[in-house]
Every structure is written in structure tokens, then in C-alpha cells.
Motif scaffolding. Sequence first.
Motif, PDB file in Angstrom:
ATOM      1  N   GLU A  53      37.944 106.783  10.697  1.00 61.16           N
ATOM      2  CA  GLU A  53      38.480 106.541   9.387  1.00 61.16           C
ATOM      3  C   GLU A  53      37.556 105.826   8.325  1.00 61.16           C
ATOM      4  N   PHE A  54      36.896 105.005   8.836  1.00 65.77           N
ATOM      5  CA  PHE A  54      36.011 104.501   7.837  1.00 65.77           C
ATOM      6  C   PHE A  54      34.821 105.006   7.754  1.00 65.77           C
ATOM      7  N   LYS A  55      34.127 105.578   8.781  1.00 65.45           N
ATOM      8  CA  LYS A  55      33.149 106.542   8.689  1.00 65.45           C
ATOM      9  C   LYS A  55      33.315 107.771   7.623  1.00 65.45           C
ATOM     10  N   ALA A  56      34.531 108.115   7.785  1.00 65.55           N
ATOM     11  CA  ALA A  56      34.752 109.308   7.261  1.00 65.55           C
ATOM     12  C   ALA A  56      34.872 109.171   5.592  1.00 65.55           C
ATOM     13  N   VAL A  57      35.611 107.762   5.220  1.00 64.72           N
ATOM     14  CA  VAL A  57      35.253 107.385   3.881  1.00 64.72           C
ATOM     15  C   VAL A  57      33.722 107.148   3.587  1.00 64.72           C
ATOM     16  N   CYS A  78      44.537 105.104   5.853  1.00 65.24           N
ATOM     17  CA  CYS A  78      44.138 104.207   6.631  1.00 65.24           C
ATOM     18  C   CYS A  78      44.327 102.731   6.042  1.00 65.24           C
ATOM     19  N   MET A  79      45.257 102.039   6.425  1.00 66.99           N
ATOM     20  CA  MET A  79      45.255 100.838   5.404  1.00 66.99           C
ATOM     21  C   MET A  79      44.336  99.806   5.736  1.00 66.99           C
ATOM     22  N   THR A  80      43.727  99.628   6.870  1.00 59.81           N
ATOM     23  CA  THR A  80      42.680  98.695   7.326  1.00 59.81           C
ATOM     24  C   THR A  80      41.509  99.093   6.375  1.00 59.81           C
ATOM     25  N   VAL A  81      41.211 100.386   6.359  1.00 62.90           N
ATOM     26  CA  VAL A  81      40.124 100.812   5.599  1.00 62.90           C
ATOM     27  C   VAL A  81      40.294 100.264   3.864  1.00 62.90           C
ATOM     28  N   VAL A  82      41.463 100.666   3.407  1.00 63.33           N
ATOM     29  CA  VAL A  82      41.835 100.189   1.892  1.00 63.33           C
ATOM     30  C   VAL A  82      41.623  98.692   2.032  1.00 63.33           C
ATOM     31  N   GLN A  83      41.965  98.041   2.833  1.00 64.72           N
ATOM     32  CA  GLN A  83      41.692  96.391   2.705  1.00 64.72           C
ATOM     33  C   GLN A  83      40.231  96.446   2.596  1.00 64.72           C
ATOM     34  N   VAL A  84      39.412  97.007   3.582  1.00 60.58           N
ATOM     35  CA  VAL A  84      38.020  96.439   3.647  1.00 60.58           C
ATOM     36  C   VAL A  84      37.424  96.978   2.346  1.00 60.58           C
ATOM     37  N   LEU A  85      37.703  97.936   1.897  1.00 62.98           N
ATOM     38  CA  LEU A  85      37.326  98.465   0.388  1.00 62.98           C
ATOM     39  C   LEU A  85      37.706  97.585  -0.623  1.00 62.98           C
ATOM     40  N   ARG A  86      39.021  96.890  -0.582  1.00 66.54           N
ATOM     41  CA  ARG A  86      39.352  95.908  -1.665  1.00 66.54           C
ATOM     42  C   ARG A  86      38.536  94.502  -1.462  1.00 66.54           C
ATOM     43  N   GLY A  87      38.165  94.431  -0.222  1.00 66.88           N
ATOM     44  CA  GLY A  87      37.407  93.203  -0.044  1.00 66.88           C
ATOM     45  C   GLY A  87      38.458  92.035   0.504  1.00 66.88           C
ATOM     46  N   PRO A  89      40.343  89.763   2.696  1.00 63.47           N
ATOM     47  CA  PRO A  89      39.681  89.214   4.004  1.00 63.47           C
ATOM     48  C   PRO A  89      40.724  89.240   5.153  1.00 63.47           C
ATOM     49  N   HIS A  90      40.029  89.575   6.391  1.00 66.85           N
ATOM     50  CA  HIS A  90      40.773  89.543   7.622  1.00 66.85           C
ATOM     51  C   HIS A  90      39.685  89.499   8.765  1.00 66.85           C
ATOM     52  N   ARG A  91      39.685  88.762   9.477  1.00 64.11           N
ATOM     53  CA  ARG A  91      38.835  88.568  10.464  1.00 64.11           C
ATOM     54  C   ARG A  91      38.372  89.620  11.292  1.00 64.11           C
ATOM     55  N   ARG A  92      39.343  90.513  11.597  1.00 73.72           N
ATOM     56  CA  ARG A  92      38.980  91.671  12.447  1.00 73.72           C
ATOM     57  C   ARG A  92      38.452  92.813  11.858  1.00 73.72           C
ATOM     58  N   GLN A  93      38.359  92.686  10.415  1.00 72.90           N
ATOM     59  CA  GLN A  93      37.634  93.616   9.444  1.00 72.90           C
ATOM     60  C   GLN A  93      36.297  93.323   9.082  1.00 72.90           C
ATOM     61  N   ALA A  94      35.798  92.004   9.877  1.00 77.82           N
ATOM     62  CA  ALA A  94      34.531  91.543   9.351  1.00 77.82           C
ATOM     63  C   ALA A  94      33.473  92.542   9.607  1.00 77.82           C
ATOM     64  N   ARG A  95      33.368  93.287  10.637  1.00 75.08           N
ATOM     65  CA  ARG A  95      32.501  94.282  11.292  1.00 75.08           C
ATOM     66  C   ARG A  95      32.375  95.442  10.243  1.00 75.08           C
ATOM     67  N   TYR A  96      33.516  95.859   9.684  1.00 71.76           N
ATOM     68  CA  TYR A  96      33.501  97.006   8.792  1.00 71.76           C
ATOM     69  C   TYR A  96      33.152  96.523   7.385  1.00 71.76           C
ATOM     70  N   ARG A  97      33.480  95.498   6.811  1.00 67.47           N
ATOM     71  CA  ARG A  97      33.016  94.870   5.776  1.00 67.47           C
ATOM     72  C   ARG A  97      31.504  94.583   5.588  1.00 67.47           C
ATOM     73  N   GLU A  98      30.828  94.219   6.825  1.00 64.97           N
ATOM     74  CA  GLU A  98      29.583  94.178   6.752  1.00 64.97           C
ATOM     75  C   GLU A  98      28.785  95.465   6.886  1.00 64.97           C
ATOM     76  N   LEU A 100      30.148  98.250   5.276  1.00 68.12           N
ATOM     77  CA  LEU A 100      30.126  98.603   3.888  1.00 68.12           C
ATOM     78  C   LEU A 100      28.977  97.960   3.123  1.00 68.12           C
ATOM     79  N   SER A 101      28.696  96.661   3.307  1.00 66.76           N
ATOM     80  CA  SER A 101      27.821  96.039   2.239  1.00 66.76           C
ATOM     81  C   SER A 101      26.561  96.519   2.638  1.00 66.76           C
ATOM     82  N   ALA A 102      26.130  96.766   3.904  1.00 74.11           N
ATOM     83  CA  ALA A 102      24.734  97.240   4.377  1.00 74.11           C
ATOM     84  C   ALA A 102      24.625  98.735   3.823  1.00 74.11           C
ATOM     85  N   ALA A 103      25.715  99.477   3.778  1.00 73.16           N
ATOM     86  CA  ALA A 103      25.820 100.778   3.348  1.00 73.16           C
ATOM     87  C   ALA A 103      25.484 100.996   1.794  1.00 73.16           C
TER      88      ALA A 103
END
Length: 184
Positions: A53-57, A78-87, A89-98, A100-103
Amino acid sequence: MTQPLKRATIITDASYCHSTKVAGYGAWISMDGKRVQKSGVIKGLPDNSTEAEFKAVLNGIWIAYMHGARDLLVQTDCMTVVQVLRGEPHRRQARYREELSAARAAHFPNCVIRARHVKGHSDLQDARSFVNRWCDKHAGIAMREARKMVHRKRKTTVKEYNHTPSVLNSTRDFNPAAGHIRNG
């Protein structure tokens, strides 16, 4: 006077196969009265459906960015991806936040990205749900095509590497317990 950023609404969905790890995506982008509809196979093998879902976004954001959009409203089921995009914080989402930041830094800098959840797999008759169903359908088609390719590749690999060695005349000449050819 600076011009306002070109706006786009991006709705995406992914379809993920747990056994083969292949995934497909569907993306529907609306901007300036135009729409762009894309679907395809997600590159690489995502570890799970959230990563798909993250890669689809990310694919949807990239497509909108390539069409000049810089003010993006991303909608996904995908609520997890929504939370990542909104910034959020959740420790399991750190990988996706990183990621996203790099992308953002490498591929779509200077974008304003907002996120909204759209209920997936519903019978709602609103426009967002209609678009989410289109994305879901086309993500599924892409995933199934990729899965067929994996299965074809596996069959070919099995045929190529599990054949009886040409030295043997028949299976009775082979002793599986000893792992060698019988002598007479």
C-alpha cells in the motif's frame, strides 16, 4: 506574486499476494479537471500488504508530480500509510517514514502532501468509493498477472533442474537411498 501550487487528488490501492510476495497497484489522479489512471506491478517484493500500500501511494505521488502537481491530497484505504503521510509518530512506522523522507528528497521535493482515509471494500456509492473500487480492481489485475509470471517461472525452473540425469536409462537404475547409480 507566486503562483499557487498545482493541486492533485490521488487515490491509490494495492493488491498483495502473501505466497509469492508480488503486488499490484492502481492509482487515480485528478487535477485541473483531468484524470490520470494508472496501474501496474509494484517493483520488488514487498514484505507485507502495508508495504505494498505504501509503494502504491509513492507511485501515485510520483505520477502526480510528473504531471506538475505539488499540492497533493492522497487518499488510501490503509490507515497505517495515512498515519505515515500525516507524520503521526508510531515506532513500527519508522521504516516507512524514513522511506517517505528519502523519496521526497530524491524524487518529489517541494510537495505539500496531505492524507485522508477512504473506506475500502465498501458498498458506499460516493465518488471516492467508486474510485477506490477501480483502483482495487486494477491493482488486483496487475497482481494476478505478476503472480502468473512467478508461477510460470517456477514451473520452468522446476522442469530445468528436476529432470532425470541423461545417464540413467530408467528410474529402476537409481537408488535414492544410496544416492547413486546401481551397477547392474
